[in-house]
Design a protein around this motif. Structure first.
Motif, PDB file in Angstrom:
ATOM      1  N   ARG A 175      -5.804  -4.285  -6.681  1.00  0.00           N
ATOM      2  CA  ARG A 175      -6.893  -3.412  -6.246  1.00  0.00           C
ATOM      3  C   ARG A 175      -8.015  -3.481  -7.276  1.00  0.00           C
ATOM      4  O   ARG A 175      -7.780  -3.486  -8.484  1.00  0.00           O
ATOM      5  N   ASP A 204     -10.490   4.678   0.615  1.00  0.00           N
ATOM      6  CA  ASP A 204      -9.545   3.569   0.514  1.00  0.00           C
ATOM      7  C   ASP A 204      -8.902   3.659  -0.861  1.00  0.00           C
ATOM      8  O   ASP A 204      -9.440   3.171  -1.857  1.00  0.00           O
ATOM      9  N   GLU A 217     -12.059   5.250  -5.275  1.00  0.00           N
ATOM     10  CA  GLU A 217     -12.292   4.378  -4.122  1.00  0.00           C
ATOM     11  C   GLU A 217     -11.998   2.913  -4.478  1.00  0.00           C
ATOM     12  O   GLU A 217     -12.498   2.365  -5.460  1.00  0.00           O
ATOM     13  N   GLN A 220       0.822  -1.211   0.000  1.00  0.00           N
ATOM     14  CA  GLN A 220       0.000   0.000   0.000  1.00  0.00           C
ATOM     15  C   GLN A 220       0.858   1.264   0.000  1.00  0.00           C
ATOM     16  O   GLN A 220       0.349   2.366   0.190  1.00  0.00           O
ATOM     17  N   ARG A 256      -6.577   9.725   5.694  1.00  0.00           N
ATOM     18  CA  ARG A 256      -7.382   8.919   4.777  1.00  0.00           C
ATOM     19  C   ARG A 256      -8.859   9.286   4.829  1.00  0.00           C
ATOM     20  O   ARG A 256      -9.744   8.423   4.708  1.00  0.00           O
TER      21      ARG A 256
END
Length: 451
Positions: free
Chosen positions: A177, A262, A221, A151, A248
Motif C-alpha cells: 500500500r 480506501d 487514505e 485486504q 468504507r
C-alpha cells in the motif's frame, strides 16, 4: 521551540512574554518571511500564527510547517475569522481568542506538551524489525507474510509491551500500500475528542472548530489505520467504526457528505475481548469484523531465547541516546533470560535504559541488576522495582558524584519513561508514578520535558 508569528511586532513580544511567563523554554518571535530561517535546525514544538494574517500568508506558513513536520500543533491567535481555506487538514489547530487569558494559554500549552510527548521519537523503543528467532517469532513472521498482500482486517492480541504495533507496521510495510501508516491509541484520547480525531470535523461543527480538519481515516487514505487498544473504545464509537468497516465511507463531525476511504484497518488490544463481549462493553459484531485474521503476540517469558538479541538491540539504542555503551556479563545476561518479564519487551527496554543511567560505563554484573531480576527480590511489585533501583545505586564511584544531579537524572528518566508508556496522557503517567497530576506537571516543567 515555540515560534510566534504575528503581523505586529509588539503583539509578538506580548505573546512571547506570556508564554515565557508560563515557564515555556525557547520562545522565538518571527515574521511570516523569516521564521524558517530563524529556527534553523531547532525542533518545533508549536507555531503560533495570527488570525489577522492574509490567507495567502497563512497558507505559506502552513505549507512550511508541514514540510518540517505535519504533526506540529498550530495555535491561531486572535479573533479574526479569516483563517486560510487551505488551513492544513492534517494539522492539530488550537485557538486563543483576544484578549488572551492565562488559563486558556495554560490549557493550550499543556495540550501542546501532550502532543509533543507523543511526537517525540522514542529512542528506547524497539525499531521496525521484529527481533528474535524463536518458534513464536518465526510463526508471526510467516503470518505477516501471508496476510500482508491481502485486504483482510487484522486483530493483534497480546499483553502490553509485546510489540503489537511493530507487527502492524510490518504488515503495512509488506502490503504494498502506498499510503501512510497512521496510528491512534483509542484508550489514550478522551472520549469527547476521539470522534474528531478519527473522523475529522467541518468548520463550525463545535465551539473552537474554526477550520475543517481531516481525521485519521482520511489521513490513512491508501494506507493503513492502526487502532491500538481497541478494547478501550467507547461503545458509541464502536457503532460508528462498524459502519466504516462495512461501508468504507465516513462523515466528518458537522458534515453531511459521505467520504469514501480506501484503507487497511489493523486493530490491537491487550484486553480479553470475549470477556468484554460477555460484560456488554464490546460489540460482538465488531469483534467478528475486526478478527478476520487474528495474530497473537507472544509474551517475552514464552520466548526467553529472544532476550539476548533484544538486549543487544536495546543496548545499541542506549548508545545512540546517551553516547555510552554498556555490556552485560554472562551471569547478568543469564538472569535476564530467566526472568519472566511481566512487562515484556517494554520492561526490558526500561531496565536497559536504567542500567545505562546508573552504570554508564563498563560491564553490568549480576549484583547490579534489580533484585526481582536477580531472583532474590521476592514477588515482583512496585516496591521491589524501587528497591532494585536503590540497591544498584549504593555503590559510590571512586571519584564521588553529584548526588543532587544524579537523583534528578533518575527522576527525569523515570518521568519520561512513564509518559512514553502513557502515550503522553499526564493523568495516566501521574497514576503510574504515584504522584498527583499537578505535582507531575510541575516536575515536567522543571525537567524541561514538554517538547
Amino acid at each position: 521551540m515555540i515560534v510566534v508569528i504575528h503581523e505586529a511586532a509588539d503583539q509578538s513580544r506580548q505573546i512571547k512574554e506570556l508564554i515565557e511567563f508560563m515557564d515555556a523554554p525557547q520562545v522565538l518571535t518571527a515574521t511570516a518571511d523569516n521564521w524558517r530561517a530563524q529556527i534553523g535546525d531547532s525542533r518545533l514544538a508549536a507555531v503560533f500564527v495570527s488570525a489577522g494574517l492574509p490567507k495567502s500568508v497563512q497558507s505559506r506558513i502552513f505549507d512550511g510547517v508541514a514540510a518540517i513536520d505535519c504533526n506540529v500543533p498550530l495555535v491561531v491567535t486572535g479573533d479574526g475569522g479569516s483563517l486560510s481555506d487551505k488551513a492544513a487538514p492534517w494539522a492539530r489547530i488550537l485557538n486563543l481568542p483576544n484578549p488572551m487569558q492565562i488559563d486558556e494559554l495554560s490549557a493550550v500549552l499543556e495540550e501542546i506538551w501532550a502532543v509533543n510527548v507523543v511526537r517525540r521519537s522514542d529512542t528506547m523503543a524497539p525499531g521496525t524489525e521484529l527481533i528474535g528467532e524463536s518458534n513464536d517469532m518465526r510463526m508471526i513472521r510467516a503470518l505477516i507474510e501471508r496476510v500482508a498482500p491481502s485486504q483482510a482486517t487484522v486483530l493483534i492480541t497480546g499483553e502490553s509491551g509485546t510489540g503489537k504495533e511493530l507487527i502492524a507496521r510490518q504488515i503495512h510495510e509488506q502490503s504494498g500500500r502506498t499510503g501512510e501508516f497512521v496510528a491512534i491509541n483509542c484508550g489514550a484520547i478522551p472520549e469527547h475528542l476521539l470522534e474528531s480525531e478519527l473522523f475529522g470535523h467541518e468548520r463550525g461543527a463545535f465551539t473552537g472548530a474554526q477550520v475543517a480538519r481531516a481525521g485519521r481515516f482520511e489521513l490513512a487514505e491508501g494506507g493503513t489505520l492502526f487502532l491500538d487498544e481497541i478494547g478501550d473504545m467507547p461503545t458509541a464509537m464502536q457503532v460508528k467504526l462498524l459502519r466504516v468497516l462495512q461501508e468504507r465511507v465516513i462523515e466528518r463531525i458537522g458534515g453531511t457528505k459521505s467520504i469514501p476511504v480506501d484503507i487497511r484497518v489493523i486493530a490491537a488490544t491487550h484486553r480479553n475481548l470475549q470477556q468484554r463481549i460477555d460484560e456488554g462493553t464490546f460489540r460482538e459484531d465488531l469483534f467478528y469484523r475486526l478478527s478476520v485474521f487474528p495474530i497473537e503476540a507472544s509474551p517475552l517469558r514464552e520466548r526467553p531465547d529472544d532476550v539476548p538479541a533484544l538486549a543487544n538491540m536495546l543496548i545499541d539504542k542506549v548508545a545512540e541516546r546517551y553516547g555510552v555503551r554498556i555490556s552485560l556479563s554472562d551471569a547478568a545476561l543469564a538472569a535476564l533470560c530467566d526472568y519472566e518479564w511481566p512487562g515484556n519487551v517494554r520492561e526490558l527496554a526500561n531496565v536497559i535504559e536504567r542500567l545505562a543511567v546508573l552504570r554508564p560505563h563498563g560491564e553490568v554484573q549480576l549484583d547490579e541488576l534489580p533484585g526481582a531480576i536477580r531472583g532474590d527480590g521476592g514477588d515482583r511489585g512496585e516496591d521491589d522495582a524501587d528497591a532494585g533501583v536503590a540497591e544498584s545505586t549504593l555503590q559510590l564511584p571512586d571519584d564521588g558524584l553529584d548526588l543532587k544531579q544524579h537523583l534528578a537524572t533518575i527522576e527525569r528518566d523515570m518521568i519520561a519513561a512513564a509518559l512514553r508508556e502513557a502515550d503522553g496522557v499526564v493523568q495516566k503517567a501521574a497514576k503510574s508514578l504515584g504522584l498527583g497530576r499537578t505535582t507531575l506537571v510541575e516536575k515536567i516543567r522543571r525537567h524541561d520535558l514538554r517538547d
